[in-house]
Design an enzyme around this catalytic site. Structure first.
Site, short mmCIF file in Angstrom:
data_model
loop_
_atom_site.label_atom_id
_atom_site.label_comp_id
_atom_site.label_asym_id
_atom_site.label_seq_id
_atom_site.Cartn_x
_atom_site.Cartn_y
_atom_site.Cartn_z
N ARG A 1 -0.92 -0.49 -8.85
CA ARG A 1 -2.18 -0.09 -8.43
C ARG A 1 -2.35 1.24 -8.64
NH1 ARG A 1 -3.71 -0.84 -2.51
NH2 ARG A 1 -3.90 -3.16 -3.12
N ASP B 1 0.86 -1.25 0.01
CA ASP B 1 -0.22 -0.02 0.06
C ASP B 1 0.78 1.31 -0.04
OD1 ASP B 1 -2.10 -1.34 0.00
OD2 ASP B 1 -3.00 -1.27 2.26
C1 LIG Z 1 -8.63 -1.46 -4.14
C2 LIG Z 1 -8.00 -0.03 -3.47
C3 LIG Z 1 -6.64 0.00 -2.90
C4 LIG Z 1 -6.48 1.45 -2.38
N1 LIG Z 1 -5.21 1.48 -1.83
C5 LIG Z 1 -4.85 2.79 -1.52
C6 LIG Z 1 -3.59 3.07 -0.95
O1 LIG Z 1 -2.63 2.25 -0.91
N2 LIG Z 1 -3.07 4.35 -0.69
C7 LIG Z 1 -4.09 5.42 -0.67
O2 LIG Z 1 -3.68 6.64 -0.45
N3 LIG Z 1 -5.53 5.23 -1.12
C8 LIG Z 1 -5.70 4.12 -1.45
N4 LIG Z 1 -7.06 3.57 -1.86
C9 LIG Z 1 -7.98 4.80 -1.67
C10 LIG Z 1 -8.16 5.77 -2.91
O3 LIG Z 1 -7.03 6.43 -2.88
C11 LIG Z 1 -9.38 6.61 -2.98
O4 LIG Z 1 -9.28 7.32 -1.63
C12 LIG Z 1 -10.69 5.87 -2.85
O5 LIG Z 1 -10.88 4.69 -3.48
C13 LIG Z 1 -11.66 6.81 -3.12
O6 LIG Z 1 -11.64 7.18 -4.55
P1 LIG Z 1 -12.42 7.10 -5.92
O7 LIG Z 1 -11.44 6.66 -6.84
O8 LIG Z 1 -13.13 5.65 -5.46
O9 LIG Z 1 -13.18 8.24 -6.58
P2 LIG Z 1 -14.20 9.27 -5.61
O10 LIG Z 1 -14.26 10.23 -6.51
O11 LIG Z 1 -13.61 9.27 -4.21
O12 LIG Z 1 -15.52 8.21 -5.40
C14 LIG Z 1 -16.01 7.94 -6.62
C15 LIG Z 1 -17.48 7.27 -6.32
O13 LIG Z 1 -17.12 6.06 -5.54
C16 LIG Z 1 -18.24 5.90 -4.32
N5 LIG Z 1 -17.31 6.07 -3.14
C17 LIG Z 1 -16.04 6.29 -2.97
N6 LIG Z 1 -15.59 6.11 -1.81
C18 LIG Z 1 -16.65 5.87 -1.01
C19 LIG Z 1 -17.03 5.55 0.29
N7 LIG Z 1 -16.01 5.68 1.48
N8 LIG Z 1 -18.27 5.02 0.96
C20 LIG Z 1 -19.25 5.06 -0.19
N9 LIG Z 1 -19.27 5.23 -1.54
C21 LIG Z 1 -17.86 5.54 -1.78
C22 LIG Z 1 -19.08 6.91 -4.33
O14 LIG Z 1 -20.08 6.64 -5.44
C23 LIG Z 1 -18.51 8.08 -5.19
O15 LIG Z 1 -19.20 8.92 -5.94
C24 LIG Z 1 -7.48 2.40 -2.35
C25 LIG Z 1 -8.51 2.16 -3.19
C26 LIG Z 1 -8.85 1.00 -3.78
C27 LIG Z 1 -10.17 0.91 -4.22
#
Ligand SMILES: Cc1cc2nc3c(=O)[nH]c(=O)nc-3n(C[C@H](O)[C@H](O)[C@H](O)COP(=O)(O)OP(=O)(O)OC[C@H]3O[C@@H](n4cnc5c(N)ncnc54)[C@H](O)[C@@H]3O)c2cc1C
Length: 314
Positions: free
Chosen positions: A190, A140
């Site tokens: 990722r 991560d």
């Molecule tokens: C598999 C995976 C691994 C990750 N690993 C890391 C990492 O190592 N380091 C790091 O900094 N971040 C990590 N993240 C988190 C990532 O950086 C984002 O903060 C998170 O995924 C939200 O961004 P988004 O791309 O989904 O877009 P967003 O614009 O935040 O969300 C898009 C849509 O997704 C849905 N959604 C998003 N978040 C939520 C929530 N919490 N609850 C309900 N619905 C939601 C909503 O419908 C929203 O409109 C990871 C995410 C994923 C999916």
């Protein structure tokens, strides 16, 4: 700053508050607000949830919760938990579909003195256990002060375990360059937007800038020779990933989608039913506080629900 942005930044600041953690951590993991994102505390809970995902045609990456560990014993205990769960996954026939995600700060990176050396040794033990179980590890990415150290450790681990996955965050200004550096054959990367509170000197602050940077990074990864892992729930980015994959001649098995446990499960299933590899990131364990706060910060609409569950407990 918009109201939501103020709330997001406050929640991220609180994700590192020991005081609030002491209050909130009294919530049982089974409370609805926690259980939405975390399937349980024990190895068996994680293996059961992974088995359910695999039976639905999904894959998983298990994260033993914990971060910013300042205690050597706790860092070593986290490694033991990973070794344990990897053995259990192999015994249950869930590898290679289930792998693990590791935060280096949970296994010693934040320890004063020779934290990096301890983190490398500990991560190596987890990689060895994963190889023995027939699966992989992804490192991560945490806040920007750890990026150089994490990428350096990744390079060292990849010498012996070339399938170790990396994570890059599109909100960091440096990430386009890191995508280029990591787009080589066999390199699992990722790409996510990024989940920490970062200053403007190193990170884009505007959501649209972060999204545009994601598109630039994804294009580099899709065009490159590595294995892109598209970690987002954003419908526009998911659709764009499909288009880019087509443009660069990638078939369904040449990249994967990744989403978090409990978020957009129907979309996870839809993509898997279309033949894509979809990996669900599944955290488990007792140290869910920091993880939960980052999820709430992403979706302030969940905060009212969270406060209600806290109050109803009293
Ligand atoms: C598999 C995976 C691994 C990750 N690993 C890391 C990492 O190592 N380091 C790091 O900094 N971040 C990590 N993240 C988190 C990532 O950086 C984002 O903060 C998170 O995924 C939200 O961004 P988004 O791309 O989904 O877009 P967003 O614009 O935040 O969300 C898009 C849509 O997704 C849905 N959604 C998003 N978040 C939520 C929530 N919490 N609850 C309900 N619905 C939601 C909503 O419908 C929203 O409109 C990871 C995410 C994923 C999916």
């Amino acid at each position: 700053m918009e109201g939501n942005e103020v709330l997001r930044r406050s929640l991220l600041a609180l994700s590192r508050s020991e005081r609030l953690k002491r209050t909130v951590a009294t919530l049982p993991v089974s409370s609805s607000v926690v259980a939405r994102y975390v399937p349980g505390e024990a190895t068996e809970d994680a293996v059961r949830a992974a088995s359910e995902l695999v039976s639905q045609g999904l894959t998983a990456s298990l994260d033993y919760l914990g971060e910013d560990t300042l205690d050597r014993t706790q860092a070593d205990a986290a490694v033991d938990a990973y070794v344990d769960v990897l053995k259990a996954l192999a015994a249950a026939g869930l590898t290679p579909q289930a792998e693990v995600s590791v935060k280096l700060s949970a296994v010693g990176q934040a320890l004063p003195g020779d934290g990096d050396r301890i983190a490398v040794d500990n991560a190596r033990r987890i990689c060895q256990a994963a190889a023995a179980a027939g699966t992989t590890v992804t490192l991560d990415m945490e806040d920007h002060t750890t990026t150089d150290s994490t990428l350096d450790i990744l390079g060292r681990l990849r010498q012996d375990f070339p399938d170790t996955g990396a994570v890059l965050q599109s909100y960091l200004r440096r990430t386009e360059g890191d995508c280029r550096d990591l787009a080589y054959p066999g390199s699992r990367v990722r790409l996510c937007k990024g989940a920490y509170n970062e200053p403007a000197s190193v990170a884009f602050q505007d959501k649209h800038e972060v999204d545009k940077a994601y598109v630039r990074g994804l294009r580099i990864l899709m065009e490159g020779k590595g294995y892109p892992m598209v970690a987002s729930h954003d419908p526009r980015l998911i659709a764009l990933a499909a288009r880019l994959a087509q443009d660069f001649g990638r078939a369904a098995g040449d990249f994967e989608y990744q989403m978090l446990y409990g978020i957009r499960p129907n979309e996870q299933q839809r993509l898997a039913d279309e033949g894509h590899t979809v990996r669900v990131y599944m955290p488990y364990g007792v140290e869910w506080y920091g993880y939960l706060m980052r999820r709430l910060a992403e979706r302030p609409a969940n905060v009212a629900f969270f406060v209600r569950s806290l109050l109803s407990k009293r």
